[in-house]
Scaffold this motif. Sequence first.
Motif, mmCIF file in Angstrom:
data_model
loop_
_atom_site.group_PDB
_atom_site.id
_atom_site.type_symbol
_atom_site.label_atom_id
_atom_site.label_comp_id
_atom_site.label_asym_id
_atom_site.label_seq_id
_atom_site.Cartn_x
_atom_site.Cartn_y
_atom_site.Cartn_z
ATOM 1 N N SER A 1 0.834 -1.193 0.000
ATOM 2 C CA SER A 1 0.000 0.000 0.000
ATOM 3 C C SER A 1 0.871 1.247 0.000
ATOM 4 O O SER A 1 1.865 1.332 0.694
ATOM 5 C CB SER A 1 -0.913 0.014 1.228
ATOM 6 O OG SER A 1 -1.567 1.251 1.334
ATOM 7 N N SER B 1 -0.713 4.171 0.530
ATOM 8 C CA SER B 1 -1.624 5.121 1.148
ATOM 9 C C SER B 1 -1.313 5.277 2.623
ATOM 10 O O SER B 1 -1.150 4.298 3.338
ATOM 11 C CB SER B 1 -3.080 4.648 0.987
ATOM 12 O OG SER B 1 -3.946 5.453 1.760
ATOM 13 N N SER C 1 -5.996 2.507 -4.343
ATOM 14 C CA SER C 1 -6.204 3.614 -3.413
ATOM 15 C C SER C 1 -7.688 3.938 -3.283
ATOM 16 O O SER C 1 -8.455 3.831 -4.239
ATOM 17 C CB SER C 1 -5.458 4.862 -3.888
ATOM 18 O OG SER C 1 -5.913 5.264 -5.167
#
Length: 240
Positions: free
Chosen positions: A73, A75, A144
Amino acid sequence: MVLVVDGGSPAGVDALTTLACQPWASQADVCAPCNEMDSTLLDQSLAWASDILYDLTGRQWGGECSDTVWPGSDSCSAPRFLTVDASHRRGVKLPGYPVVGVDSVTIDGVDVNPARYRVEDRRWLVYLPVAGETRGGWPSGQASGVVDGQAGTWSVTYRFGLAPPVGGRLAAAALGCQLALSCSPDSEGECRLPQRVTSITRQNISLAVLDPLTLFVDGLTGLPEVDLWVQSVRLGRARR
């Protein structure tokens, strides 16, 4: 569970926790007079003792911890994120060490067959491809703005950590017992924890001063059976 952070990321190096994930001892390990105490107070005291000994011995034995990570990830909102390491045979380096079991791997909301992966070196989650498969490894990232469990996401729920040795379990039981006695109004005079009281006499007036900062001076508890084990662990590490 709080993870030690590496470089600002939510995933930590070795996933060291600030507290033990599990109590080192249970009520069955406790001797008299604590074996007949209030069970709630005793459980709390055993957990407290476990956290103390976990710190005093360098946070080696946290018990079996559990965590969920979201590999790849980018994010900042992801609770945990890891980088997929393509150089390690399609493996993902899990932050908790040693890994003792993987409960689930979920990709696009679907659980992956456990036969399609294994743990190597007690840390790496390695993907096992099959002939004719178009995807040869783990997904390289996360979509995302998508809720976990939907298309474009994947996560790993796993267990890691070490249980304390027998000496640690018995030390936690002994210390937990004394902590419970110190909180029990019916056990006055039975607690063996040192009070660290200093008597001061000034102008014919006697005062008793408690210095709490000296209770764990040099990392000791004041209980011989507990301190013997703590010091043996430290001496062993120094010799290595």
